[in-house]
Design a protein around this motif. Structure first.
Motif, PDB file in Angstrom:
ATOM      1  N   ASN A  66      42.602  44.800  45.091  1.00 42.40           N
ATOM      2  CA  ASN A  66      41.310  45.414  44.865  1.00 42.40           C
ATOM      3  C   ASN A  66      40.568  44.509  43.887  1.00 42.40           C
ATOM      4  N   THR A 115      33.001  52.328  40.334  1.00 41.76           N
ATOM      5  CA  THR A 115      32.618  52.963  41.595  1.00 41.76           C
ATOM      6  C   THR A 115      33.091  52.136  42.787  1.00 41.76           C
ATOM      7  N   LYS A 116      32.887  50.828  42.722  1.00 43.16           N
ATOM      8  CA  LYS A 116      33.320  49.955  43.812  1.00 43.16           C
ATOM      9  C   LYS A 116      34.840  49.957  43.956  1.00 43.16           C
ATOM     10  N   ARG A 118      36.875  52.404  43.210  1.00 41.67           N
ATOM     11  CA  ARG A 118      37.258  53.673  43.820  1.00 41.67           C
ATOM     12  C   ARG A 118      36.960  53.672  45.324  1.00 41.67           C
ATOM     13  N   GLN A 119      35.845  53.049  45.720  1.00 44.42           N
ATOM     14  CA  GLN A 119      35.513  52.961  47.141  1.00 44.42           C
ATOM     15  C   GLN A 119      36.545  52.128  47.897  1.00 44.42           C
ATOM     16  N   ARG A 122      39.683  54.112  48.234  1.00 47.05           N
ATOM     17  CA  ARG A 122      39.522  55.147  49.258  1.00 47.05           C
ATOM     18  C   ARG A 122      39.664  54.535  50.658  1.00 47.05           C
ATOM     19  N   LEU A 123      39.099  53.362  50.837  1.00 45.81           N
ATOM     20  CA  LEU A 123      39.211  52.662  52.123  1.00 45.81           C
ATOM     21  C   LEU A 123      40.669  52.310  52.419  1.00 45.81           C
ATOM     22  N   GLN A 131      47.050  52.892  47.697  1.00 42.58           N
ATOM     23  CA  GLN A 131      45.998  52.646  46.714  1.00 42.58           C
ATOM     24  C   GLN A 131      46.466  51.581  45.736  1.00 42.58           C
TER      25      GLN A 131
END
Length: 158
Positions: A66, A115-116, A118-119, A122-123, A131
């Protein structure tokens, strides 16, 4: 070997029966041991295929990264550190408007990266049921949110 239609004796290399002209069909007979051995080999092959698929998936999960986690936690710590650092009053930095604006901007940048991240998590959760460092992302989100609220409060109450 005998003809299936008329029962005449045939040679081992015959393609057709000499008596009736029927095509010779050679049927291989297998013992129960051979059948079980073949079934066991097929099951082993299925298991090996499943193991290879599992290892491939695990390798794919190990390669997942990530890219927003490190910037999220880094900017959250930076904004929080700048906000609580005991600046010497002789510097005149801690209470200056530009310093409050700087802390607020870094906190907003941290909110963006949180925010990015977490996105992206989530993806990955939807695609792979996996995760990347969810506790670090949650910690950065809380820290960035608190820092943003405090920095905004400091800007408004000037």
């Amino acid at each position: 070997m005998y003809c299936r239609k008329c029962g005449a004796k045939l040679s081992d290399t015959a393609k057709f029966c000499d008596s009736c002209g029927e095509a010779v069909v050679v049927v291989k007979q297998r013992s129960d041991a051979q059948k079980y051995a073949q079934r066991n080999e097929e099951q082993k092959a299925k298991k090996e295929k499943a193991e290879r698929k599992k290892r491939k998936r695990e390798k794919k999960l190990d390669d997942l990264k990530n890219p927003y986690v490190i910037p999220a936690i880094g900017t959250a710590i930076l904004a929080f550190g700048l906000g609580i650092f005991p600046w010497p009053s002789s510097w005149g930095v801690g209470t200056s408007l530009w310093m409050r604006i700087l802390i607020f901007v870094i906190a907003l940048l941290s909110d963006y990266h949180c925010t990015k991240s977490r996105q992206v998590n989530r993806l990955y959760n939807i695609q792979y049921r996996y995760q990347v460092k969810p506790k670090v992302v949650t910690t950065a989100t809380v820290l960035a949110g608190v820092t943003t609220v405090v920095a905004l409060f400091a800007l408004v109450t000037m």
